[in-house]
Scaffold this motif. Sequence first.
Motif, PDB file in Angstrom:
ATOM      1  N   GLY A 296       1.321   3.627 -13.074  1.00  0.00           N
ATOM      2  CA  GLY A 296       0.356   2.802 -12.345  1.00  0.00           C
ATOM      3  C   GLY A 296      -0.466   3.661 -11.402  1.00  0.00           C
TER       4      GLY A 296
ATOM      5  N   VAL B  47      -3.677   1.428  -5.944  1.00  0.00           N
ATOM      6  CA  VAL B  47      -3.554   1.853  -4.546  1.00  0.00           C
ATOM      7  C   VAL B  47      -2.185   2.503  -4.304  1.00  0.00           C
ATOM      8  CG1 VAL B  47      -3.338   0.952  -2.183  1.00  0.00           C
ATOM      9  CG2 VAL B  47      -5.138   0.088  -3.677  1.00  0.00           C
ATOM     10  N   HIS B  48      -1.131   1.852  -4.825  1.00  0.00           N
ATOM     11  CA  HIS B  48       0.225   2.347  -4.574  1.00  0.00           C
ATOM     12  C   HIS B  48       0.496   3.665  -5.295  1.00  0.00           C
ATOM     13  CE1 HIS B  48       2.161  -1.011  -2.274  1.00  0.00           C
ATOM     14  NE2 HIS B  48       0.960  -1.499  -2.562  1.00  0.00           N
TER      15      HIS B  48
ATOM     16  N   ASP C 166      -1.564   5.546 -16.480  1.00  0.00           N
ATOM     17  CA  ASP C 166      -2.248   4.251 -16.354  1.00  0.00           C
ATOM     18  C   ASP C 166      -3.265   4.141 -17.481  1.00  0.00           C
ATOM     19  OD1 ASP C 166      -3.897   2.033 -15.470  1.00  0.00           O
ATOM     20  OD2 ASP C 166      -3.028   2.322 -13.493  1.00  0.00           O
TER      21      ASP C 166
ATOM     22  N   PHE D 186      -7.958  -2.388  -9.034  1.00  0.00           N
ATOM     23  CA  PHE D 186      -8.259  -2.999  -7.729  1.00  0.00           C
ATOM     24  C   PHE D 186      -9.782  -3.126  -7.557  1.00  0.00           C
ATOM     25  CE2 PHE D 186      -8.023  -2.498  -2.836  1.00  0.00           C
ATOM     26  CZ  PHE D 186      -7.992  -3.868  -2.655  1.00  0.00           C
TER      27      PHE D 186
ATOM     28  N   MET E 158     -15.797  -9.767  -3.441  1.00  0.00           N
ATOM     29  CA  MET E 158     -15.316  -9.354  -2.109  1.00  0.00           C
ATOM     30  C   MET E 158     -16.275  -8.326  -1.514  1.00  0.00           C
ATOM     31  SD  MET E 158     -11.498  -8.121  -1.388  1.00  0.00           S
ATOM     32  CE  MET E 158     -11.237  -6.580  -0.552  1.00  0.00           C
TER      33      MET E 158
ATOM     34  N   LEU F 155     -12.850  -5.433   3.163  1.00  0.00           N
ATOM     35  CA  LEU F 155     -11.401  -5.597   3.078  1.00  0.00           C
ATOM     36  C   LEU F 155     -10.920  -6.513   4.187  1.00  0.00           C
ATOM     37  CD1 LEU F 155     -11.771  -2.919   1.272  1.00  0.00           C
ATOM     38  CD2 LEU F 155      -9.293  -2.853   1.550  1.00  0.00           C
ATOM     39  N   ARG F 156      -9.773  -7.116   3.967  1.00  0.00           N
ATOM     40  CA  ARG F 156      -9.165  -7.983   4.978  1.00  0.00           C
ATOM     41  C   ARG F 156      -8.398  -7.135   5.994  1.00  0.00           C
ATOM     42  NH1 ARG F 156      -5.759 -13.356   3.041  1.00  0.00           N
ATOM     43  NH2 ARG F 156      -5.670 -14.425   5.044  1.00  0.00           N
ATOM     44  N   SER F 157      -7.964  -5.974   5.551  1.00  0.00           N
ATOM     45  CA  SER F 157      -7.110  -5.120   6.396  1.00  0.00           C
ATOM     46  C   SER F 157      -7.955  -4.127   7.194  1.00  0.00           C
ATOM     47  CB  SER F 157      -6.115  -4.369   5.504  1.00  0.00           C
ATOM     48  OG  SER F 157      -6.798  -3.733   4.453  1.00  0.00           O
TER      49      SER F 157
ATOM     50  N   VAL G 156       2.499   2.135 -20.344  1.00  0.00           N
ATOM     51  CA  VAL G 156       3.936   2.352 -20.520  1.00  0.00           C
ATOM     52  C   VAL G 156       4.549   1.091 -21.124  1.00  0.00           C
ATOM     53  CG1 VAL G 156       6.107   2.748 -19.284  1.00  0.00           C
ATOM     54  CG2 VAL G 156       4.072   4.078 -18.698  1.00  0.00           C
TER      55      VAL G 156
ATOM     56  N   ARG H 270       2.863  -5.616  -1.049  1.00  0.00           N
ATOM     57  CA  ARG H 270       1.798  -5.412  -2.041  1.00  0.00           C
ATOM     58  C   ARG H 270       0.553  -4.765  -1.435  1.00  0.00           C
ATOM     59  NH1 ARG H 270       0.641 -11.517  -3.523  1.00  0.00           N
ATOM     60  NH2 ARG H 270       2.855 -11.615  -3.045  1.00  0.00           N
ATOM     61  N   ASN H 271       0.425  -4.878  -0.099  1.00  0.00           N
ATOM     62  CA  ASN H 271      -0.813  -4.443   0.562  1.00  0.00           C
ATOM     63  C   ASN H 271      -0.870  -2.930   0.710  1.00  0.00           C
ATOM     64  OD1 ASN H 271      -0.208  -7.368   1.692  1.00  0.00           O
ATOM     65  ND2 ASN H 271      -2.389  -7.020   1.752  1.00  0.00           N
ATOM     66  N   VAL H 272      -1.993  -2.473   1.260  1.00  0.00           N
ATOM     67  CA  VAL H 272      -2.165  -1.037   1.461  1.00  0.00           C
ATOM     68  C   VAL H 272      -1.098  -0.521   2.437  1.00  0.00           C
ATOM     69  CG1 VAL H 272      -3.774   0.767   2.137  1.00  0.00           C
ATOM     70  CG2 VAL H 272      -4.641  -1.308   1.039  1.00  0.00           C
TER      71      VAL H 272
HETATM   72  C1  LIG Z   1      -9.188  -9.106  -4.429  1.00  0.00           C
HETATM   73  C2  LIG Z   1      -8.093  -8.489  -3.630  1.00  0.00           C
HETATM   74  C3  LIG Z   1      -8.334  -8.047  -2.350  1.00  0.00           C
HETATM   75  C4  LIG Z   1      -7.336  -7.430  -1.603  1.00  0.00           C
HETATM   76  N1  LIG Z   1      -7.638  -6.997  -0.358  1.00  0.00           N
HETATM   77  C5  LIG Z   1      -6.696  -6.336   0.335  1.00  0.00           C
HETATM   78  C6  LIG Z   1      -6.999  -5.820   1.636  1.00  0.00           C
HETATM   79  O1  LIG Z   1      -8.079  -5.997   2.176  1.00  0.00           O
HETATM   80  N2  LIG Z   1      -6.033  -5.122   2.275  1.00  0.00           N
HETATM   81  C7  LIG Z   1      -4.809  -4.903   1.723  1.00  0.00           C
HETATM   82  O2  LIG Z   1      -3.986  -4.247   2.348  1.00  0.00           O
HETATM   83  N3  LIG Z   1      -4.490  -5.408   0.528  1.00  0.00           N
HETATM   84  C8  LIG Z   1      -5.401  -6.106  -0.188  1.00  0.00           C
HETATM   85  N4  LIG Z   1      -5.077  -6.607  -1.420  1.00  0.00           N
HETATM   86  C9  LIG Z   1      -3.692  -6.464  -1.898  1.00  0.00           C
HETATM   87  C10 LIG Z   1      -3.377  -5.091  -2.519  1.00  0.00           C
HETATM   88  O3  LIG Z   1      -3.762  -4.048  -1.677  1.00  0.00           O
HETATM   89  C11 LIG Z   1      -4.046  -4.901  -3.863  1.00  0.00           C
HETATM   90  O4  LIG Z   1      -3.625  -5.904  -4.737  1.00  0.00           O
HETATM   91  C12 LIG Z   1      -3.738  -3.549  -4.495  1.00  0.00           C
HETATM   92  O5  LIG Z   1      -4.529  -3.431  -5.644  1.00  0.00           O
HETATM   93  C13 LIG Z   1      -2.273  -3.388  -4.887  1.00  0.00           C
HETATM   94  O6  LIG Z   1      -2.111  -2.105  -5.402  1.00  0.00           O
HETATM   95  P1  LIG Z   1      -1.098  -1.750  -6.602  1.00  0.00           P
HETATM   96  O7  LIG Z   1      -1.245  -0.313  -6.844  1.00  0.00           O
HETATM   97  O8  LIG Z   1       0.234  -2.301  -6.295  1.00  0.00           O
HETATM   98  O9  LIG Z   1      -1.602  -2.625  -7.820  1.00  0.00           O
HETATM   99  P2  LIG Z   1      -2.909  -2.449  -8.718  1.00  0.00           P
HETATM  100  O10 LIG Z   1      -4.085  -2.081  -7.904  1.00  0.00           O
HETATM  101  O11 LIG Z   1      -2.980  -3.703  -9.525  1.00  0.00           O
HETATM  102  O12 LIG Z   1      -2.566  -1.231  -9.654  1.00  0.00           O
HETATM  103  C14 LIG Z   1      -1.551  -1.290 -10.606  1.00  0.00           C
HETATM  104  C15 LIG Z   1      -1.912  -0.339 -11.707  1.00  0.00           C
HETATM  105  O13 LIG Z   1      -0.821  -0.301 -12.627  1.00  0.00           O
HETATM  106  C16 LIG Z   1      -1.324  -0.220 -13.931  1.00  0.00           C
HETATM  107  N5  LIG Z   1      -0.327  -0.712 -14.856  1.00  0.00           N
HETATM  108  C17 LIG Z   1       0.158  -1.967 -14.992  1.00  0.00           C
HETATM  109  N6  LIG Z   1       1.062  -2.018 -15.997  1.00  0.00           N
HETATM  110  C18 LIG Z   1       1.155  -0.764 -16.490  1.00  0.00           C
HETATM  111  C19 LIG Z   1       1.919  -0.168 -17.535  1.00  0.00           C
HETATM  112  N7  LIG Z   1       2.770  -0.888 -18.272  1.00  0.00           N
HETATM  113  N8  LIG Z   1       1.761   1.157 -17.792  1.00  0.00           N
HETATM  114  C20 LIG Z   1       0.912   1.898 -17.033  1.00  0.00           C
HETATM  115  N9  LIG Z   1       0.159   1.384 -16.021  1.00  0.00           N
HETATM  116  C21 LIG Z   1       0.282   0.070 -15.765  1.00  0.00           C
HETATM  117  C22 LIG Z   1      -2.592  -1.081 -13.892  1.00  0.00           C
HETATM  118  O14 LIG Z   1      -3.484  -0.708 -14.943  1.00  0.00           O
HETATM  119  C23 LIG Z   1      -3.144  -0.770 -12.507  1.00  0.00           C
HETATM  120  O15 LIG Z   1      -4.077   0.267 -12.540  1.00  0.00           O
HETATM  121  C24 LIG Z   1      -6.047  -7.260  -2.169  1.00  0.00           C
HETATM  122  C25 LIG Z   1      -5.808  -7.730  -3.453  1.00  0.00           C
HETATM  123  C26 LIG Z   1      -6.804  -8.334  -4.177  1.00  0.00           C
HETATM  124  C27 LIG Z   1      -6.502  -8.824  -5.563  1.00  0.00           C
END
Ligand SMILES: Cc1cc2nc3c(=O)[nH]c(=O)nc-3n(C[C@H](O)[C@H](O)[C@H](O)COP(=O)(O)OP(=O)(O)OC[C@H]3O[C@@H](n4cnc5c(N)ncnc54)[C@H](O)[C@@H]3O)c2cc1C
Length: 417
Positions: A16, A19-20, A43, A51, A60, A63-65, A128, A388-390
């Motif tokens: 993945g 952000v994380h 990924d 994201f 959007m 950001l909210r944060s 994956v 889930r957030n940043v």
């Molecule tokens: C519209 C929106 C606005 C947000 N605004 C904020 C904010 O202002 N502040 C804040 O702190 N948080 C915010 N969030 C929450 C959070 O920060 C986000 O959801 C962020 O994208 C989470 O990061 P992530 O890496 O966990 O997930 P994602 O960004 O979803 O990344 C996951 C990655 O994993 C990959 N993946 C999935 N399955 C597989 C697999 N089987 N094999 C390989 N890769 C895979 C995907 O392709 C993707 O690229 C927001 C969320 C959303 C939806």
Amino acid sequence: MRRTGPETDALVAIVGGGVHGVHLAVRLLQEDLIDPCELRLIDPVGLLDSFRRNCQQCGMIELRSPFVHHVATDPFSLRDFARARGREDELVPSTVGAERPTVSLFFDHANWICDRYDLESCHTKARVTGIRENRQTVEIETGEDHVSTRWCLLAVGHGGSVAYPEWATELASTGSVTHVWDPSFDPNAIGETSSVGIVGGGITAAQLATEVAQPPGRDVVLFARSPFRVETLEASTDWMHFSGDIEKLHARPPASGSRENLVAEARYSGTMPPYVFRRLQRALERERVELERSEITVATEAGGTVVVTCRDGSSFCFDELICATGFGSPYDGDLFRRIRHQSSLQTGYYGAPLLDDGTLRWRREDGTLSRVAVSGVAAQQVLGPFARNVIGARRAGAQIVGFLESRLNAQNQPAEL
Ligand SMILES: Cc1cc2nc3c(=O)[nH]c(=O)nc-3n(C[C@H](O)[C@H](O)[C@H](O)COP(=O)(O)OP(=O)(O)OC[C@H]3O[C@@H](n4cnc5c(N)ncnc54)[C@H](O)[C@@H]3O)c2cc1C
């Protein structure tokens, strides 16, 4: 060369690149725990693209944060990036708390960080499909290929799991109803004079409704059955600091219904921040968006349109019907389901991974700690409602990289690598 022990393709593989995943990679490289050639970021889409697409799909703007939440490690990195480029005006003031970055500033800074650490050179474009954990390695399947690594960090977000209302599930499979998080949904493809129904009452539905109503000419109806709830953030800021709340969470059994409920209660789900509420109010006052409080009970496809009937007997006909009804369970994404069925990693309530509270390492069925750790929403039973957030990425990064540091620096203990 740090690697010793069994032959592998990588020392650390991060599944993945959102952000994380990106934050974990930056931490590992910045702390010089690993060389770029020893790191894999797997990924199927570009780094941070998922994201970026989510933000674009719901219109959007900011950001909210606050600005200290971003993918780098130095909290002031984004502010300094903005100052150095004369973009301070993209740090938007808040009525409470610190300024918030615009979406474009957040991603320009994130791209700059990815370039600085040359993360693209670590990126393997693949999905994956399964992981198999051994005592010494983790074997990662990607359909056509296979990656062997010492440590595997899962950062897949919700893994493609979205929530539809019950009445929409059948129509969603035929494409008559769409979800705002469907990868194929494009708000820019909505016709200029289309009639559009949007279902949901939280931040995403409100942003989408005001965005879709921007060019006058569309009929936009927002179906929000409950009163709007305004909250600046997604939970109390107490959860951002390692406070008594986290201790209370950890006092409950891991991977349990009791922890899951506490997190769900703590999260202000379905809320929107004041600035989004104000925009929605303006759109409602100017009659660009119509508000419908009754709940849809039935929807049927009729010659390229969708006819919906509500509980109060009213009905509407739409060219587009979009659900902004949130994500599904993070434990129900494709990869987590496969892991549940194929590996010896322990799961609990509704498939929640059983993680170690100190290191986020996934426990094996025999109770020992595996070589797999989890960051993101699937770690919410350990990190709380901001997992889930940043800020959750930063917390998970500190814990995961903390334990990896002790392992990777133990040069005199190759067996531990
Ligand atoms: C519209 C929106 C606005 C947000 N605004 C904020 C904010 O202002 N502040 C804040 O702190 N948080 C915010 N969030 C929450 C959070 O920060 C986000 O959801 C962020 O994208 C989470 O990061 P992530 O890496 O966990 O997930 P994602 O960004 O979803 O990344 C996951 C990655 O994993 C990959 N993946 C999935 N399955 C597989 C697999 N089987 N094999 C390989 N890769 C895979 C995907 O392709 C993707 O690229 C927001 C969320 C959303 C939806």
